[in-house]
Design a protein around this motif. Structure first.
Motif, mmCIF file in Angstrom:
data_model
loop_
_atom_site.group_PDB
_atom_site.id
_atom_site.type_symbol
_atom_site.label_atom_id
_atom_site.label_comp_id
_atom_site.label_asym_id
_atom_site.label_seq_id
_atom_site.Cartn_x
_atom_site.Cartn_y
_atom_site.Cartn_z
ATOM 1 N N VAL A 52 0.842 -1.193 0.000
ATOM 2 C CA VAL A 52 0.000 0.000 0.000
ATOM 3 C C VAL A 52 0.877 1.242 0.000
ATOM 4 O O VAL A 52 1.817 1.358 0.796
ATOM 5 N N ASN A 53 0.576 2.172 -0.883
ATOM 6 C CA ASN A 53 1.283 3.446 -0.954
ATOM 7 C C ASN A 53 0.356 4.545 -0.448
ATOM 8 O O ASN A 53 -0.694 4.793 -1.036
ATOM 9 N N GLU A 54 0.752 5.193 0.653
ATOM 10 C CA GLU A 54 0.008 6.344 1.149
ATOM 11 C C GLU A 54 0.729 7.586 0.667
ATOM 12 O O GLU A 54 1.817 7.913 1.159
ATOM 13 N N PRO A 55 0.182 8.299 -0.312
ATOM 14 C CA PRO A 55 0.883 9.438 -0.910
ATOM 15 C C PRO A 55 1.358 10.442 0.128
ATOM 16 O O PRO A 55 0.619 10.839 1.032
ATOM 17 N N GLY A 56 2.627 10.811 -0.001
ATOM 18 C CA GLY A 56 3.213 11.782 0.911
ATOM 19 C C GLY A 56 3.701 11.198 2.209
ATOM 20 O O GLY A 56 4.353 11.886 3.011
ATOM 21 N N ARG A 57 3.402 9.907 2.461
ATOM 22 C CA ARG A 57 3.803 9.289 3.733
ATOM 23 C C ARG A 57 4.721 8.095 3.524
ATOM 24 O O ARG A 57 5.717 7.961 4.221
ATOM 25 N N GLY A 58 4.383 7.214 2.607
ATOM 26 C CA GLY A 58 5.247 6.068 2.376
ATOM 27 C C GLY A 58 4.471 4.792 2.146
ATOM 28 O O GLY A 58 3.311 4.818 1.717
ATOM 29 N N TYR A 59 5.102 3.648 2.484
ATOM 30 C CA TYR A 59 4.572 2.340 2.132
ATOM 31 C C TYR A 59 4.251 1.520 3.377
ATOM 32 O O TYR A 59 4.946 1.572 4.394
ATOM 33 N N GLY A 125 -4.967 6.625 -16.139
ATOM 34 C CA GLY A 125 -5.000 7.624 -15.070
ATOM 35 C C GLY A 125 -3.946 7.350 -14.025
ATOM 36 O O GLY A 125 -2.779 7.083 -14.345
ATOM 37 N N SER A 126 -4.350 7.381 -12.765
ATOM 38 C CA SER A 126 -3.384 7.339 -11.661
ATOM 39 C C SER A 126 -2.568 6.052 -11.627
ATOM 40 O O SER A 126 -1.394 6.072 -11.255
ATOM 41 N N ALA A 127 -3.153 4.921 -12.015
ATOM 42 C CA ALA A 127 -2.404 3.661 -11.951
ATOM 43 C C ALA A 127 -1.203 3.690 -12.878
ATOM 44 O O ALA A 127 -0.125 3.198 -12.531
ATOM 45 N N MET A 128 -1.374 4.260 -14.071
ATOM 46 C CA MET A 128 -0.261 4.319 -15.023
ATOM 47 C C MET A 128 0.741 5.417 -14.672
ATOM 48 O O MET A 128 1.858 5.416 -15.197
ATOM 49 N N LYS A 129 0.337 6.348 -13.792
ATOM 50 C CA LYS A 129 1.226 7.440 -13.416
ATOM 51 C C LYS A 129 1.796 7.268 -12.006
ATOM 52 O O LYS A 129 2.433 8.170 -11.471
ATOM 53 N N SER A 130 1.572 6.102 -11.410
ATOM 54 C CA SER A 130 2.112 5.862 -10.069
ATOM 55 C C SER A 130 3.633 5.759 -10.136
ATOM 56 O O SER A 130 4.198 5.380 -11.167
ATOM 57 N N PRO A 131 4.333 6.101 -9.042
ATOM 58 C CA PRO A 131 5.800 5.988 -9.054
ATOM 59 C C PRO A 131 6.279 4.584 -9.389
ATOM 60 O O PRO A 131 7.292 4.417 -10.073
ATOM 61 N N GLU A 132 5.535 3.574 -8.931
ATOM 62 C CA GLU A 132 5.953 2.200 -9.175
ATOM 63 C C GLU A 132 5.902 1.868 -10.667
ATOM 64 O O GLU A 132 6.820 1.251 -11.208
ATOM 65 N N TYR A 133 4.812 2.292 -11.340
ATOM 66 C CA TYR A 133 4.769 1.983 -12.768
ATOM 67 C C TYR A 133 5.668 2.913 -13.574
ATOM 68 O O TYR A 133 6.238 2.499 -14.591
ATOM 69 N N LEU A 134 5.828 4.147 -13.153
ATOM 70 C CA LEU A 134 6.741 5.050 -13.859
ATOM 71 C C LEU A 134 8.182 4.541 -13.792
ATOM 72 O O LEU A 134 9.000 4.875 -14.654
ATOM 73 N N ALA A 135 8.493 3.722 -12.784
ATOM 74 C CA ALA A 135 9.820 3.099 -12.740
ATOM 75 C C ALA A 135 9.955 2.015 -13.803
ATOM 76 O O ALA A 135 11.065 1.679 -14.214
ATOM 77 N N ILE A 136 8.826 1.477 -14.248
ATOM 78 C CA ILE A 136 8.834 0.514 -15.352
ATOM 79 C C ILE A 136 8.852 1.262 -16.688
ATOM 80 O O ILE A 136 9.659 0.981 -17.568
ATOM 81 N N ASN A 137 7.939 2.215 -16.847
ATOM 82 C CA ASN A 137 7.890 3.033 -18.065
ATOM 83 C C ASN A 137 7.695 4.494 -17.671
ATOM 84 O O ASN A 137 6.589 4.892 -17.282
ATOM 85 N N PRO A 138 8.738 5.303 -17.758
ATOM 86 C CA PRO A 138 8.641 6.711 -17.349
ATOM 87 C C PRO A 138 7.592 7.505 -18.113
ATOM 88 O O PRO A 138 7.183 8.569 -17.658
ATOM 89 N N LEU A 139 7.149 7.015 -19.275
ATOM 90 C CA LEU A 139 6.096 7.700 -20.011
ATOM 91 C C LEU A 139 4.712 7.432 -19.428
ATOM 92 O O LEU A 139 3.736 8.069 -19.818
#
Length: 294
Positions: A52-59, A125-139
């Protein structure tokens, strides 16, 4: 530290925490970069461990997760056709997609290979722009695959990679016979896609502008592609290949959505491809999605 050990350590760091652990602190504790941390979290999610990722707080890790997680030891990595993988899940092939995307091209390719893979469906939307997925594909776009430590994005590149990674499927010609294979695979990925997009937007470049565009003239591309598939079941030789997956997808979709004309050459070529069992499975899957099924 091996990946399996690192993932186990990551779980242990989070398992009994009451408060979220910030990403930078978690990365430092693992001795990795933030980008690597995000990729490892994406791997855990791909094998069913929902960090679980709580934005601004961590995992945080849900308390019901037990150690060692079975998914990291004896996995059952399943593709559309079923079956179990002999590899550890963390090294298996993970396919990131949305059913209503160019991921359908890669889906068809995976089904043609007949290999085991795990599908991770991401909503727009947000799922494709999450930090975890952006680490897979920055686009922040799909499709993408992760095969062990190798990440590949862009549908044409994924098809070419998979054909080489699984040569026993015979979806790439011998190296000495790959001229047409590479030509048409990447013509469709570059000039054809660009020309279709411009034409669909109602943009008609002047002759001078067309000279500056890698796509050139839309109708010249249509004529060239029609000539390439005329009276031929396959575009790159005597056998079906990854080039047919990619080019065929564009021709089939193009005629369906009206971005390519319904020329006899295109219809004959696509009719020969769409009845392949792997393609039929993919079409049935999309039909279920559109009907609200899974």
């Amino acid at each position: 530290m091996t990946r399996s050990t690192r993932l186990q350590t990551l779980i242990r760091l989070l398992r009994h925490r009451q408060e979220p652990m910030p990403g930078p602190a978690l990365a430092e504790a693992l001795g990795v970069s933030l980008r690597t941390l995000y990729q490892e979290i994406a791997v855990l999610r791909a094998v069913g461990i929902e960090v679980v990722n709580e934005p601004g707080r961590g995992y945080l890790l849900p308390p019901e997760v037990v150690l060692p997680p079975p998914a990291l030891q004896e996995p059952q990595v399943v593709g559309q056709g079923g079956g179990a993988s002999s590899q550890p899940t963390v090294d298996a092939l993970v396919f990131y997609t949305n059913p209503l995307s160019r991921g359908g091209i890669v889906h068809w390719m995976l089904e043609e290979l007949g290999i085991n893979y795990r599908t991770v469906t991401l909503e727009y939307g947000s799922a494709m722009k999450s930090p975890e997925y952006l680490a897979i594909n920055p686009l922040g776009k799909v499709p993408a695959i992760r095969h062990g430590d190798t990440v590949v994005t862009e549908a044409a590149a994924i098809c070419a990679y998979l054909a080489d990674a699984f040569p026993e499927a015979g979806l790439a010609p011998p190296l000495a016979a790959r001229g047409d294979y590479y030509r048409w695979l990447f013509l469709a990925a570059g000039p054809l896609e660009s020309a279709i997009a411009l034409n669909d937007l109602g943009v008609t470049p002047t002759p001078e502008q067309a000279m500056r565009l890698g796509s050139g003239d839309y109708w010249a591309l249509v004529e060239t592609l029609a000539g390439a598939v005329a009276d031929k079941p396959f575009i790159a030789g005597d056998a079906f290949s990854a080039a047919d997956v990619y080019v065929g997808s564009h021709i089939g979709w193009g005629m369906h959505f009206g971005t390519l004309p319904r020329r006899p050459e295109f219809e004959a070529y696509w009719d020969g491809l769409r009845e392949r069992p792997a393609q039929r499975r993919c079409e049935a899957f999309i039909e279920r999605v559109l009907a609200g099924g899974t």
